[in-house]
Write a protein that holds these residues in place. Structure first.
Motif, PDB file in Angstrom:
ATOM      1  N   GLU A   9      40.440  45.495  37.243  1.00 53.79           N
ATOM      2  CA  GLU A   9      40.538  45.349  38.692  1.00 53.79           C
ATOM      3  C   GLU A   9      40.091  43.955  39.132  1.00 53.79           C
ATOM      4  N   LEU A  10      39.012  43.470  38.547  1.00 47.62           N
ATOM      5  CA  LEU A  10      38.531  42.128  38.874  1.00 47.62           C
ATOM      6  C   LEU A  10      39.565  41.082  38.464  1.00 47.62           C
ATOM      7  N   PHE A  11      40.139  41.272  37.295  1.00 48.58           N
ATOM      8  CA  PHE A  11      41.151  40.330  36.817  1.00 48.58           C
ATOM      9  C   PHE A  11      42.324  40.255  37.794  1.00 48.58           C
ATOM     10  N   ALA A  12      42.856  41.392  38.170  1.00 48.39           N
ATOM     11  CA  ALA A  12      44.003  41.418  39.085  1.00 48.39           C
ATOM     12  C   ALA A  12      43.642  40.788  40.434  1.00 48.39           C
ATOM     13  N   ALA A  13      42.439  41.074  40.916  1.00 46.18           N
ATOM     14  CA  ALA A  13      42.022  40.512  42.205  1.00 46.18           C
ATOM     15  C   ALA A  13      41.954  38.990  42.144  1.00 46.18           C
ATOM     16  N   GLU A  14      41.473  38.449  41.040  1.00 43.28           N
ATOM     17  CA  GLU A  14      41.378  36.991  40.913  1.00 43.28           C
ATOM     18  C   GLU A  14      42.770  36.353  40.815  1.00 43.28           C
ATOM     19  N   ILE A  15      43.683  37.023  40.138  1.00 46.71           N
ATOM     20  CA  ILE A  15      45.047  36.503  40.054  1.00 46.71           C
ATOM     21  C   ILE A  15      45.682  36.463  41.442  1.00 46.71           C
ATOM     22  N   LEU A  16      45.527  37.543  42.193  1.00 46.69           N
ATOM     23  CA  LEU A  16      46.094  37.594  43.539  1.00 46.69           C
ATOM     24  C   LEU A  16      45.479  36.538  44.447  1.00 46.69           C
ATOM     25  N   GLU A  74      49.468  49.855  34.546  1.00 38.52           N
ATOM     26  CA  GLU A  74      49.394  50.426  35.894  1.00 38.52           C
ATOM     27  C   GLU A  74      48.659  49.486  36.848  1.00 38.52           C
ATOM     28  N   THR A  75      47.644  48.795  36.334  1.00 42.77           N
ATOM     29  CA  THR A  75      46.891  47.870  37.177  1.00 42.77           C
ATOM     30  C   THR A  75      47.794  46.740  37.664  1.00 42.77           C
ATOM     31  N   PHE A  76      48.583  46.174  36.786  1.00 40.12           N
ATOM     32  CA  PHE A  76      49.519  45.130  37.198  1.00 40.12           C
ATOM     33  C   PHE A  76      50.521  45.677  38.206  1.00 40.12           C
ATOM     34  N   ILE A  77      51.044  46.866  37.931  1.00 42.92           N
ATOM     35  CA  ILE A  77      52.071  47.444  38.794  1.00 42.92           C
ATOM     36  C   ILE A  77      51.518  47.730  40.185  1.00 42.92           C
ATOM     37  N   GLU A  78      50.323  48.280  40.242  1.00 48.20           N
ATOM     38  CA  GLU A  78      49.771  48.734  41.517  1.00 48.20           C
ATOM     39  C   GLU A  78      49.116  47.626  42.328  1.00 48.20           C
ATOM     40  N   THR A  79      48.895  46.469  41.717  1.00 50.04           N
ATOM     41  CA  THR A  79      48.243  45.383  42.455  1.00 50.04           C
ATOM     42  C   THR A  79      49.141  44.149  42.532  1.00 50.04           C
ATOM     43  N   ILE A  80      49.356  43.499  41.403  1.00 46.72           N
ATOM     44  CA  ILE A  80      50.084  42.231  41.409  1.00 46.72           C
ATOM     45  C   ILE A  80      51.552  42.431  41.779  1.00 46.72           C
ATOM     46  N   GLU A  81      52.204  43.441  41.194  1.00 41.40           N
ATOM     47  CA  GLU A  81      53.616  43.662  41.501  1.00 41.40           C
ATOM     48  C   GLU A  81      53.835  44.125  42.934  1.00 41.40           C
ATOM     49  N   GLU A  82      52.832  44.705  43.549  1.00 36.68           N
ATOM     50  CA  GLU A  82      52.953  45.092  44.958  1.00 36.68           C
ATOM     51  C   GLU A  82      53.113  43.875  45.856  1.00 36.68           C
ATOM     52  N   LYS A  83      52.563  42.756  45.419  1.00 42.96           N
ATOM     53  CA  LYS A  83      52.552  41.551  46.245  1.00 42.96           C
ATOM     54  C   LYS A  83      53.584  40.527  45.785  1.00 42.96           C
ATOM     55  N   TYR A  84      53.750  40.376  44.482  1.00 42.45           N
ATOM     56  CA  TYR A  84      54.625  39.341  43.930  1.00 42.45           C
ATOM     57  C   TYR A  84      55.484  39.920  42.797  1.00 42.45           C
ATOM     58  N   ALA A  85      56.513  39.189  42.441  1.00 42.81           N
ATOM     59  CA  ALA A  85      57.330  39.574  41.291  1.00 42.81           C
ATOM     60  C   ALA A  85      56.693  39.024  40.021  1.00 42.81           C
ATOM     61  N   VAL A  86      56.710  39.831  38.975  1.00 42.33           N
ATOM     62  CA  VAL A  86      56.151  39.426  37.693  1.00 42.33           C
ATOM     63  C   VAL A  86      57.275  39.394  36.665  1.00 42.33           C
ATOM     64  N   VAL A  87      57.331  38.316  35.903  1.00 47.76           N
ATOM     65  CA  VAL A  87      58.353  38.139  34.875  1.00 47.76           C
ATOM     66  C   VAL A  87      57.675  38.252  33.516  1.00 47.76           C
ATOM     67  N   TYR A  88      57.972  39.335  32.819  1.00 40.91           N
ATOM     68  CA  TYR A  88      57.426  39.571  31.483  1.00 40.91           C
ATOM     69  C   TYR A  88      58.481  39.094  30.487  1.00 40.91           C
ATOM     70  N   PHE A  89      58.141  38.091  29.703  1.00 37.24           N
ATOM     71  CA  PHE A  89      59.125  37.369  28.893  1.00 37.24           C
ATOM     72  C   PHE A  89      58.886  37.599  27.411  1.00 37.24           C
ATOM     73  N   LEU A 122      43.891  27.783  37.283  1.00 38.93           N
ATOM     74  CA  LEU A 122      42.825  28.773  37.172  1.00 38.93           C
ATOM     75  C   LEU A 122      42.620  29.056  35.690  1.00 38.93           C
ATOM     76  N   ILE A 123      41.401  28.860  35.229  1.00 38.86           N
ATOM     77  CA  ILE A 123      41.073  29.072  33.822  1.00 38.86           C
ATOM     78  C   ILE A 123      40.135  30.269  33.733  1.00 38.86           C
ATOM     79  N   ILE A 124      40.540  31.261  32.964  1.00 40.13           N
ATOM     80  CA  ILE A 124      39.788  32.508  32.840  1.00 40.13           C
ATOM     81  C   ILE A 124      39.412  32.705  31.377  1.00 40.13           C
ATOM     82  N   THR A 125      38.199  33.154  31.148  1.00 35.41           N
ATOM     83  CA  THR A 125      37.788  33.493  29.788  1.00 35.41           C
ATOM     84  C   THR A 125      36.792  34.636  29.827  1.00 35.41           C
TER      85      THR A 125
END
Length: 348
Positions: A334-341, A77-92, A289-292
């Protein structure tokens, strides 16, 4: 290892979607894509699930962990409501993962071949949505191995790279497991946290071979997952919450069979003994961007710092999530999605 250009990837074929038929007409609802197509490459048929807003023709390609994870695992839901609202996401679904299919020799399945699969996907996206499509590659865990290999073969296809707790050096993980497990166990014992448990971790470390041993490797890997659960129980990291995951609608038996098989195949073909891209990270020059997670025991934080120090991009950033282990997208969502955006918005 020689660089392989995209022209070597043949043949490609768009196949009927899983859930609906679609065309490439101008009437496509690109602000709310929900499409599935298969990429056929070197005797494998691999599904790509495209969701989100493609009005800016910016696509985030997600490479799952594993080997053998599922692409749609990340469609929460977090991906759908944040990242997908702005960009297309390809789940492979990678070769041998999810509901991908094919008939090929096990000895042919290498990281290089799977990187070519990803470049085939990139080509299909551009053929379908336009050559001006902007692709951002994101790899998590094993996806960091695959993503690194992909960039080394064809980084010109991508405008950016997001490495999330990625394993660019599978060969180095065995010794780092031994070192890091002992380090974390001793730190927690000093803090008087779950002393009995961490003493068992020290006993495990004391009893493994000092050189690579496959059984010991997987013992240490399994213990890393258990150890992160213990850290969450002791409130060192946040508990992971995948409960809002709504995207996994697979044939479960097929997906689980695939998962076990691709892990076995890549292990037999030397993934954990022979593969390391550390010495080639300087060749990667796209914005990165490197996240850990600060407490990642599965792909220890050392590798994120190493990636940041060695990657060749002049535009790079390292983010350490203080309350996370291996899966910050599930523990600090939420922090993760915000940093990706923020990252995509900066480079697109």
């Amino acid at each position: 290892m020689l660089r392989t250009t995209l022209t070597r990837i043949t043949p490609l074929l768009l196949v009927v979607a899983l859930f609906s038929l679609f065309s490439c007409s101008s009437d496509d609802a690109i602000d709310n894509l929900s499409e599935t197509f298969f990429v056929r490459h070197e005797n494998a048929d691999m599904p790509a699930y495209v969701h989100g807003n493609a009005t800016e023709k910016t696509f985030l390609i997600v490479l799952n962990g594993g080997p053998g994870g599922f692409g749609l695992t990340y469609r929460t839901e977090t991906f759908i409501e944040t990242i997908e609202e702005k960009y297309a996401v390809v789940y492979f679904d990678q070769r041998g993962s999810g509901v991908s299919q094919g008939k090929y020799l096990e000895k042919e399945v290498t990281v290089d071949l799977m990187a070519e699969d990803v470049l085939a996907l990139a080509k299909v996206i551009k053929e379908k949505y336009g050559d001006d499509s902007k692709l951002v590659l994101m790899g998590h865990s094993w996806g960091g191995t695959l993503g690194t290999a992909t960039l080394l073969k064809g980084q010109e296809e991508f405008i950016g790279w997001i490495d999330v707790d990625g394993a660019h050096d599978p060969k180095g993980m065995y010794l780092e497991y031994i070192t890091n497990h002992a380090k974390i166990a001793n730190e927690q014992i000093v803090l008087d946290n779950s002393v009995d448990y961490w003493e068992t971790v020290l006993q495990l470390v004391d009893n493994v071979s000092p050189t690579y041993n496959e059984d010991n490797f997987f013992d240490l890997n399994r213990e890393a997952f258990t150890a992160e659960e213990q850290l969450a129980e002791d409130d060192i990291i946040n508990e992971e919450n995948w409960e809002d995951e709504i995207g996994v609608n697979y044939n479960v038996f097929m997906a689980l069979w695939n998962s076990g098989q691709i892990l076995k195949i890549l292990t037999n073909n030397g993934l954990w003994e022979d593969i390391s891209y550390t010495d080639r990270l300087s060749e990667i020059t796209v914005p990165s961007l490197i996240i850990t997670g600060k407490h990642d025991l599965i792909v220890p934080t050392k590798f994120a710092q190493e990636a940041f120090d060695n990657i060749g991009s002049e535009d790079k950033e390292l983010l350490i999530f203080e309350r996370s282990g291996h899966n910050p997208m599930a523990s600090e969502k939420e922090l993760f999605a915000a940093e990706i955006l923020e990252f995509i918005g900066k480079i697109k």
